[in-house]
Design a protein around this motif. Structure first.
Motif, PDB file in Angstrom:
ATOM      1  N   THR A 417       5.070   3.163  -0.730  1.00  0.00           N
ATOM      2  CA  THR A 417       4.003   2.986   0.253  1.00  0.00           C
ATOM      3  C   THR A 417       4.420   1.952   1.291  1.00  0.00           C
ATOM      4  O   THR A 417       5.144   1.002   0.976  1.00  0.00           O
ATOM      5  N   ASP A 418       3.950   2.151   2.514  1.00  0.00           N
ATOM      6  CA  ASP A 418       4.121   1.158   3.569  1.00  0.00           C
ATOM      7  C   ASP A 418       2.798   0.490   3.939  1.00  0.00           C
ATOM      8  O   ASP A 418       2.732  -0.265   4.902  1.00  0.00           O
ATOM      9  N   ASP A 419       1.756   0.753   3.170  1.00  0.00           N
ATOM     10  CA  ASP A 419       0.432   0.194   3.446  1.00  0.00           C
ATOM     11  C   ASP A 419       0.442  -1.305   3.125  1.00  0.00           C
ATOM     12  O   ASP A 419       0.610  -1.713   1.972  1.00  0.00           O
ATOM     13  N   GLU A 420       0.241  -2.129   4.169  1.00  0.00           N
ATOM     14  CA  GLU A 420       0.303  -3.578   3.987  1.00  0.00           C
ATOM     15  C   GLU A 420      -0.730  -4.071   2.978  1.00  0.00           C
ATOM     16  O   GLU A 420      -0.456  -4.966   2.167  1.00  0.00           O
ATOM     17  N   SER A 421      -1.930  -3.501   3.015  1.00  0.00           N
ATOM     18  CA  SER A 421      -2.973  -3.970   2.103  1.00  0.00           C
ATOM     19  C   SER A 421      -2.627  -3.631   0.660  1.00  0.00           C
ATOM     20  O   SER A 421      -2.930  -4.403  -0.258  1.00  0.00           O
ATOM     21  N   VAL A 422      -2.002  -2.482   0.445  1.00  0.00           N
ATOM     22  CA  VAL A 422      -1.598  -2.106  -0.916  1.00  0.00           C
ATOM     23  C   VAL A 422      -0.490  -3.021  -1.416  1.00  0.00           C
ATOM     24  O   VAL A 422      -0.519  -3.514  -2.555  1.00  0.00           O
TER      25      VAL A 422
END
Length: 510
Positions: A417-422
């Motif tokens: 994943t590249d999702d910062e929040s994740v």
């Protein structure tokens, strides 16, 4: 005979079993019940006070306490809970003026959707915790890392299901749980080689068959299979219950399809397929951290192409200790076996954040809770390096890796994943809201450790988010009350650097 239904019934049922299988423990079990109720109630009240619960409409701070306004017009009143505190000092919470000292009875009285199942789990957690405390390890300094794990009597520091083991009899808890210090015999179940997925080196084979180590609880209750080879492996159970240390050899992670704390655990086919790739990638990435981090290598993995029959072999963390050093699971630091000062906590915090934030910047978010993360201590107790084990729940960001010129591993699925929040939630929720908070024991101690360690860290965007934004933490109570929603739910806790020590603000925005 119908199963026990009330919290008192479950506590009494455990006592009745104990009277048969280990009567000498019964007086101590009875004496430990009030403390176990308070420990579970403290964890539950923290969750009710700080997690996103749709039936809590307002949170009102008052002198010395907190009031929760409920959607049906009721109210809950209790002490001011410290979001990062581990003291089990809450002995009663009032629902519409009626006091409750049993966490399971409180949840049952609330009449929530899915509350009956959660209440039963809380009752099991309370009874099993009292049993664990009644049989705690005698005083003395452990040697091997698996002996340290036996000191973690109370389980998860923030989860109200810290010791919930429904489906385990008293005899099975005494035989299989690490805090009871038994040696467990893992059966070797023979599976035709052409029906198995094997990665890495697998040492257990005979006559065209692969031998899969099987936990005895799994063999009896899930597989219902007596097709073992007649051989077994004697092993010491570790904190996760399903992972065990082979004396002088590797750790073996078994499939154990029981609900422990939040989830029913198994070993997915995906994790077996990706095990060698993830292990090699993490070993190479950890080498970039100047010797501050070791990752236990996955030696081999096998699956009979079902999550219920699989196993993983990995290096024991002790191989990364030099002469005189000790490798200690971080969860054991709170067991008060080792002296810990504020300056020691600051040094450990600096080491843990240095490793976690550098890896995050490179593109890897560790799930660095107190079970997965271990610390290498010098002979005089100084934190020197970290060891990380169990790579199944890390997250890898191809975009961050690319910024550093690191080729992304050939992986797909939830690990990527590249999702910062994740990415930040994975690391901050496990390392800071979990590991460091539990080691510190309170908001005040965590604030001091972070304040001391932070000036020595590179001021990246991740560090700024950690120091200035609300801190993500898994909403453990909300997750158990929302079984229809897969995956993790999150709470946003007050940042320890700016928040008061306990009470959330009125109408706390979750």
């Amino acid at each position: 005979m119908p199963p026990p239904r009330t919290p008192a019934d479950i506590e009494a049922a455990l006592a009745a079993e104990l009277r048969t299988v280990r009567p000498a423990l019964l007086p101590r079990y009875t004496a430990e019940l009030p403390g176990a109720r308070a420990a579970v109630l403290s964890r539950l009240w923290r969750g009710l006070a700080h997690e996103p619960l749709p039936w809590v409409t307002r949170r009102e701070a008052r002198r010395g306490g907190l009031t929760l306004r409920l959607s049906g017009g009721g109210r809950l009143d209790g002490p001011a809970p410290d979001p990062f505190g581990t003291a089990a000092g809450i002995t009663r919470v009032e629902l519409d003026g009626r006091a409750h000292d049993r966490p399971a009875a409180l949840v049952a009285a609330l009449g929530l959707p899915h509350g009956a199942g959660f209440a039963a789990e809380l009752a099991h957690s309370t009874a099993s915790l009292a049993l664990s405390r009644a049989n705690r390890v005698p005083d003395g300094t452990p040697g091997a890392s698996w002996e340290w794990e036996q000191r973690v009597v109370d389980g998860h520091p923030f989860h109200p299901n810290c010791r919930s083991r429904p489906g385990f009899s008293v005899a099975e808890q005494l035989a299989y749980a690490p805090e009871h210090r038994a040696v467990v015999g893992l059966a070797l179940l023979a599976v035709p080689e052409d029906g198995c997925l094997v990665t890495g080196e697998w040492p257990y084979r005979e006559r065209g068959r692969v031998l899969v180590p099987v936990h005895p609880w799994q063999a009896r209750h899930v597989l219902k299979d007596d097709g073992a080879t007649g051989r077994d492996l004697a092993a010491h159970p570790l904190m996760s219950l399903r992972t065990l240390a082979l004396p002088g050899g590797p750790h073996v992670k078994t499939a154990l399809s029981a609900r422990l704390t939040s989830s029913v655990r198994d070993i997915s086919v995906y994790s077996i397929e990706s095990a060698a790739t993830v292990s090699a990638f993490m070993a190479a990435t950890a080498a970039r951290l100047d010797g501050l981090l070791h990752v236990t290598r996955t030696l081999g993995a096998v699956s009979a192409r079902t999550p219920d029959l699989a196993a993983v072999l990995r290096e024991p963390p002790d191989v990364y200790a030099r002469t005189g050093e000790r490798v200690v699971p971080v969860a054991a630091l709170a067991a008060d076996v080792l002296p810990r000062s504020a300056s020691w906590l600051a040094r450990f915090t600096r080491l843990a954040l240095t490793v976690g934030l550098r890896l995050l910047d490179l593109g890897v978010a560790l799930e660095a809770h107190g079970q997965n993360l271990l610390v290498v201590l010098s002979p005089d107790g100084e934190p020197l390096r970290l060891v990380y084990r169990d790579l199944a729940d890390i997250r890898i960001s191809p975009a961050r890796l690319a910024r550093h010129g690191i080729p992304a591993p050939e992986l797909t699925g939830r690990i990527v994943t590249d999702d910062e929040s994740v990415l930040r939630g994975k690391l901050f929720g496990s390392l800071v809201a979990g590991t460091l908070a539990a080691t510190a024991g309170s908001t005040a101690a965590l604030r001091e450790a972070l304040s001391t360690a932070a000036p020595d860290l590179p001021r990246t965007a991740d560090l700024v988010a950690l120091l200035e934004e609300p801190l993500p933490a898994k909403a453990l109570t909300a997750m158990r009350l929302s079984p229809e929603r897969p995956g993790d739910l999150w709470a946003r806790l007050p940042n320890p650097l700016s928040a008061p020590d306990s009470v959330p603000p009125a109408d706390h925005p979750l």
